[in-house]
Scaffold this motif. Structure first.
Motif: not given
Length: 351
Positions: A119-125, A127-137
């Protein structure tokens, strides 16, 4: 694998020199190659041939300064990677180019949960929310074949097997849909069956995402049938390159021949002695004059110890499969071989 088109990556005369108390170590010594969009290139050679340093140099991960010098150029889609500031280079890592590192046991931070790595990789590059990052993870873990992906997000790396950790590392590398993936010995320390699964997974993901990939390996079986082209390295230099099928069917450099001859054959009689390359790789702080493979070469000539052979185009008829065919090859040898006796296990394409 897809047909190569225009180059995505262009590496020209790349050199990485480490300045040590024993002298200059030329880990990468004048290597050039291109990787087209959707193409897979295999970098092969013994341990210590410079493959991993080459991959890290291409990524821009080698810190330069008083002890390290990097020269040459690395163009990613026309952009000079080494000419960028470190901040701009970091923005390339993930969305443009990503790397699967060699050892899954040490690639992950042991005090961070698997979910945090992703999630830290997804949110850094992205620009998604915590929930979106978790779903994508969760979706990424599912794509790389990890069962119960939602539960795995809460686990630490030590709770996963080596194969599972390597799948997590691959998921992290693919998180931001990079256009180029560098896989550095992605099956190191894994069981044979897990190695096959990881290599098949990488191949299918590259195909699905239309990515380019550089597959770094000392295992010729790993690149056979999985790469479009292969580049053989020895002592920091390229000694042979060409289409994978052609190189495996009819190697032109004695080192490539020796590597292929050392592969165990399934149809060999019991107790057959494995062939090995005599000697050891050279001390890169004090490499031999002339051809660096000459001291270990079974067909060396007197002039091999005199001048360093240049990597030059070479054309020969292909006698395996289609007798009328011909192909181009680059070989760095004063006396290139003409034998087609060393074929890959199972056929010219390794299948």
């Amino acid at each position: 694998m897809t047909a190569p088109t225009t180059p995505l990556l262009v590496v020209d005369d790349l050199r990485t020199v480490f300045h040590t108390a024993r002298g200059a170590v030329r880990a990468v010594d004048g290597v050039s190659f291109t990787v087209a969009r959707g193409e897979t290139l295999g970098l092969v050679g013994e341990s210590g041939s410079g493959k991993s340093v080459l991959g890290r140099t291409v990524m821009g991960l080698i810190a330069t300064g008083a002890t390290t010098t990097v020269t040459g150029s690395v163009l990613l889609d026309g952009q000079d990677v080494h000419g960028l500031s470190r901040g701009r280079r970091r923005r390339l890592w993930g969305p443009e180019v990503a790397m699967v590192f060699q050892d899954p046991m040490t690639s992950l931070n042991p005090v961070k949960r698997v979910g945090t790595h992703l999630t830290e990789t997804l949110r850094r590059h992205l620009d998604c929310s915590r929930a979106e990052a978790r779903d994508r993870a969760v979706d990424l873990l599912r794509q790389v074949g990890i069962p119960e992906p939602a539960r795995r997000l809460r686990q630490y790396p030590h709770e996963l097997s080596g194969g599972m950790r390597q799948r997590v590392v691959i998921a992290i590398a693919l998180a931001c849909d990079p256009r180029l993936l560098i896989a550095d010995e992605p099956t190191t320390a894994l069981d044979v069956t897990v190695q096959q699964q990881i290599l098949d997974l990488l191949g299918s993901l590259v195909e699905e995402r239309s990515m380019a990939m550089v597959l770094v390996s000392h295992d010729l079986g790993a690149v056979a049938g999985r790469t479009d082209r292969v580049q053989v390295m020895y002592a920091g230099r390229t000694v042979e390159s060409g289409r994978t099928r052609d190189v495996f069917a009819a190697p032109r450099h004695p080192y490539t021949e020796a590597l292929l001859a050392s592969i165990p054959q399934l149809d060999a009689p019991p107790h057959t002695v494995l062939r090995a390359i005599e000697g050891t790789p050279p001390d890169m702080a004090r490499p031999p004059a002339g051809c660096r493979f000459a001291p270990r070469c079974a067909v060396r000539h007197d002039d091999c110890a005199g001048a360093m052979p240049a990597l030059v185009p070479l054309s020969m008829p292909l006698s395996v499969g289609s007798p009328a065919a011909s192909y181009d090859r680059e070989v760095a040898c004063h006396h290139p071989t003409t034998s087609a006796a060393f074929a890959a296990p199972g056929g010219p394409d390794g299948r």
